[in-house]
Design a protein around this motif. Structure first.
Motif, PDB file in Angstrom:
ATOM      1  N   VAL A 201       5.815  -2.607   1.935  1.00 28.16           N
ATOM      2  CA  VAL A 201       5.799  -3.335   0.589  1.00 28.16           C
ATOM      3  C   VAL A 201       4.431  -4.091   0.314  1.00 28.16           C
ATOM      4  N   ARG A 202       4.288  -4.781   1.120  1.00 26.57           N
ATOM      5  CA  ARG A 202       2.834  -5.508   0.958  1.00 26.57           C
ATOM      6  C   ARG A 202       1.642  -4.530   0.786  1.00 26.57           C
ATOM      7  N   PHE A 203       1.456  -3.705   1.554  1.00 23.62           N
ATOM      8  CA  PHE A 203       0.300  -2.545   1.360  1.00 23.62           C
ATOM      9  C   PHE A 203       0.622  -1.648   0.138  1.00 23.62           C
ATOM     10  N   ARG A 204       1.899  -1.528  -0.048  1.00 25.55           N
ATOM     11  CA  ARG A 204       2.145  -0.645  -1.419  1.00 25.55           C
ATOM     12  C   ARG A 204       1.609  -1.357  -2.539  1.00 25.55           C
ATOM     13  N   ASN A 205       1.419  -2.769  -2.591  1.00 25.34           N
ATOM     14  CA  ASN A 205       1.089  -3.463  -3.753  1.00 25.34           C
ATOM     15  C   ASN A 205      -0.180  -3.934  -3.665  1.00 25.34           C
TER      16      ASN A 205
ATOM     17  N   GLU B 299      -6.383   8.455   7.375  1.00 23.82           N
ATOM     18  CA  GLU B 299      -7.488   7.886   7.008  1.00 23.82           C
ATOM     19  C   GLU B 299      -7.650   7.457   5.568  1.00 23.82           C
ATOM     20  N   ASP B 300      -7.103   8.510   4.658  1.00 22.24           N
ATOM     21  CA  ASP B 300      -7.469   8.642   3.393  1.00 22.24           C
ATOM     22  C   ASP B 300      -6.554   7.694   2.440  1.00 22.24           C
ATOM     23  N   ASP B 301      -7.089   6.677   1.718  1.00 24.98           N
ATOM     24  CA  ASP B 301      -6.546   5.826   1.035  1.00 24.98           C
ATOM     25  C   ASP B 301      -5.303   6.443   0.238  1.00 24.98           C
ATOM     26  N   ALA B 302      -5.693   7.500  -0.808  1.00 20.22           N
ATOM     27  CA  ALA B 302      -4.595   7.990  -1.677  1.00 20.22           C
ATOM     28  C   ALA B 302      -3.492   8.659  -1.032  1.00 20.22           C
ATOM     29  N   THR B 303      -3.812   9.286   0.142  1.00 19.71           N
ATOM     30  CA  THR B 303      -2.549   9.844   0.980  1.00 19.71           C
ATOM     31  C   THR B 303      -1.630   8.668   1.399  1.00 19.71           C
ATOM     32  N   VAL B 304      -2.210   7.728   2.251  1.00 19.23           N
ATOM     33  CA  VAL B 304      -1.056   6.485   2.430  1.00 19.23           C
ATOM     34  C   VAL B 304      -0.551   5.902   1.345  1.00 19.23           C
ATOM     35  N   ARG B 305      -1.060   5.957  -0.067  1.00 22.35           N
ATOM     36  CA  ARG B 305      -0.220   5.471  -1.127  1.00 22.35           C
ATOM     37  C   ARG B 305       0.792   6.332  -1.456  1.00 22.35           C
ATOM     38  N   ARG B 306       0.508   7.689  -1.484  1.00 22.43           N
ATOM     39  CA  ARG B 306       1.441   8.643  -1.563  1.00 22.43           C
ATOM     40  C   ARG B 306       2.551   8.453  -0.576  1.00 22.43           C
ATOM     41  N   VAL B 307       2.506   8.299   0.580  1.00 24.18           N
ATOM     42  CA  VAL B 307       3.355   8.316   1.715  1.00 24.18           C
ATOM     43  C   VAL B 307       4.369   7.121   1.333  1.00 24.18           C
ATOM     44  N   LEU B 308       3.560   5.709   0.934  1.00 20.71           N
ATOM     45  CA  LEU B 308       4.239   4.442   0.793  1.00 20.71           C
ATOM     46  C   LEU B 308       5.442   4.666  -0.448  1.00 20.71           C
TER      47      LEU B 308
END
Length: 517
Positions: free
Chosen positions: A89-93, A147-156
């Motif tokens: 949740v922290r990194f999601r925000n 490694e891709d910021d947008a992909t990690v955000r989609r995962v979260l």
């Protein structure tokens, strides 16, 4: 303290009384004293070790009770998974980059949550919910993708948000815990499977009771109805699964920092859930006989369930033995016509087997008999204790009560005056930890259920600082279910193997070897 007529109506609508609310407010104003620790329980001094011959005898003794349908399982399952996904949740925000490289740099700089999140990313495909994640994303996620910021955000977003899997707002019981090839089991399902090994009676029925949050009741019922038939066929078992919710009447009033009733923006009183101690009423209304109590997140996959069930049967058999002997003495004592030999036998049993103190054998026979009845006529529990490996939580202690008598209690750190060097040293010296692994005998020698509310230490409350609508407040939690709510019970502590304890407090706990199916 002035309460308006509207306040009184709110209190009564909540199932509370004005007197009870005022009592709670007085607890904020004058908190009860800390629990007084005498010493930590150790093996041979409050904690028993069942030798192999004794353990096998306990297993055999339990079989008759199990076969006759006396056993059932009680699982507090209302806890949300909020803390489990805190790092996610922290990194999601976070506004900054959240790709693997950026997170690794924060981890190297000493950021503990970043280390936790990095481990999560590096093991993403090992989690039991990975197939569901791929289904929501409509693609597989490979290590280079992270490694891709947008992909990690989609995962979260896919894991946490209601539009995806919605895990951030889900109870732990509904989350996937273990994966067996293409089969994935939630914690709720693992409790069903585990119950077959020590709760199922001779007629093939396993009885379970889960306490859940009102907002999640329909989801639990839907999961039960969806999976029950398949599990019943697989394990030749009929599952009787009941649910209950925490009653509004067990909520407690919140106060501001000046100990005045906290009022919301519209001027109403604020009531909050009273913690897991409020579930004592659910347990009481169950009317059970031999009840196994275990947390929702403490389950293991199939390959380890044999060990867990073995020790459940041993604890259950030990409880049955102690209960039968206690009932024998109670029946004799109730006649009022016991001689010196019977009194000595009952006192020896209470002192040596149940570790009951305050018997005072020097009193008159009538007073000794009355005291023994008071000491023995109460609920009995046998609690498994594991060796302390640093897990947060309470442990087994000898406690000095207001009457001067010693008793065995499970104590949390919040109950202890950690500002006292002596009390802090005793608490930290604990060799064992409470995994919430117990079996309870809830009926007297005549088969009547005890009124469990009679045995609560009402002073063993917890005061915590919280907030509402951006304003600080103080909240009151009722005596914990296995702490103050059972303070007046007879407690017996038995060492059990660490392999029987596998809690899931953070999502990365699912990566531990004991959760690999």
């Amino acid at each position: 303290m002035q309460l308006e007529e509207r306040d009184r109506r709110e209190i009564e609508a909540h199932g509370l009384t004005v007197e009870e609310v005022l009592r709670q407010i007085r607890l904020f104003e004058s908190p009860p004293p800390f629990t007084r620790l005498e010493r930590a329980c150790t093996v041979g001094d409050g904690i028993r070790v069942l030798e192999e011959e004794k353990a096998r005898a306990c297993e055999e003794r339990f079989e008759e009770a199990r076969a006759s349908g006396r056993a059932r399982k009680f699982v507090p399952a209302s806890g949300a998974a909020t803390r489990m996904f805190r790092a996610l949740v922290r990194f999601r925000n976070e506004a900054g980059p959240v790709g693997r490289g950026a997170v690794a740099r924060k981890a190297e700089a000493g950021d503990g949550e970043a280390r936790e999140f990095l481990r999560f990313l590096e093991n993403l495909d090992r989690f039991p919910f990975y197939p569901d994640l791929c289904r929501v994303l409509r693609r597989e996620v490979r290590p280079p993708d992270l490694e891709d910021d947008a992909t990690v955000r989609r995962v979260l977003a896919a894991i946490l948000d209601p539009e995806g899997l919605g895990y951030a707002g889900s109870p732990k019981g509904l989350l996937p815990f273990h994966r067996y090839g293409d089969e994935v089991r939630t914690a709720f399902e693992e409790h069903l499977v585990e119950s077959v090994l020590y709760v199922r009676d001779a007629g093939g029925t396993s009885r379970l009771h889960f306490t859940v949050s009102p907002e999640h009741l329909s989801r639990f019922e839907a999961l039960r109805d969806r999976v029950r038939e398949a599990y019943e066929r697989r394990y030749a078992t009929r599952f009787e699964v009941e649910f209950s919710v925490q009653k509004p009447s067990t909520d407690t009033i919140a106060v501001d920092l000046e100990n005045r009733p906290f009022r919301t923006r519209d001027g109403r009183l604020l009531f909050r859930p009273g913690g897991h101690g409020a579930l004592l009423e659910n347990l009481d209304e169950l009317g059970g006989d031999l009840v196994f109590l275990k947390n929702i997140d403490n389950v293991v996959p199939d390959r380890l369930q044999g060990t867990v069930a073995l020790w459940k049967r041993r604890l259950g058999g030990y409880l049955v033995e102690l209960e039968e002997r206690r009932h024998h003495h109670l029946r004799r004592l109730r006649t009022g016509e016991v001689g010196e030999r019977e009194l000595e036998e009952a006192e020896r049993f209470a002192r040596e087997e149940l570790l009951v103190s305050g018997l005072a054998p020097g009193l008159s026979p009538d007073e000794r008999c009355r005291r023994l009845l008071r000491k023995l006529d109460r609920p009995l529990r046998v609690c498994g204790m594991v060796k302390n490996t640093g897990e947060p939580g309470g442990g087994p202690f000898w406690v000095r009560g207001p009457d001067g008598d010693l008793s065995l209690q499970i104590v949390e750190s919040a109950q202890v005056d950690m500002g006292s060097p002596e009390q802090r040293a005793i608490f930290l010296s604990s060799t064992h930890f409470n995994p919430v692994d117990m079996v309870c005998a809830l009926r007297d020698e005549r088969g009547r259920p005890y009124d469990l509310r009679r045995f609560v230490d009402e002073s063993a409350v917890f005061v915590a600082e919280k907030s509402h609508e951006g304003r600080p407040l103080k909240a009151l939690e009722r005596p914990g279910l296995w702490n103050g709510s059972m303070a007046g019970w007879i407690s017996v502590f038995v060492e059990v193997p660490l392999e029987t304890f596998a809690p899931v407090k953070t999502v990365n706990d699912l990566l531990r070897p004991e959760h690999r199916a």
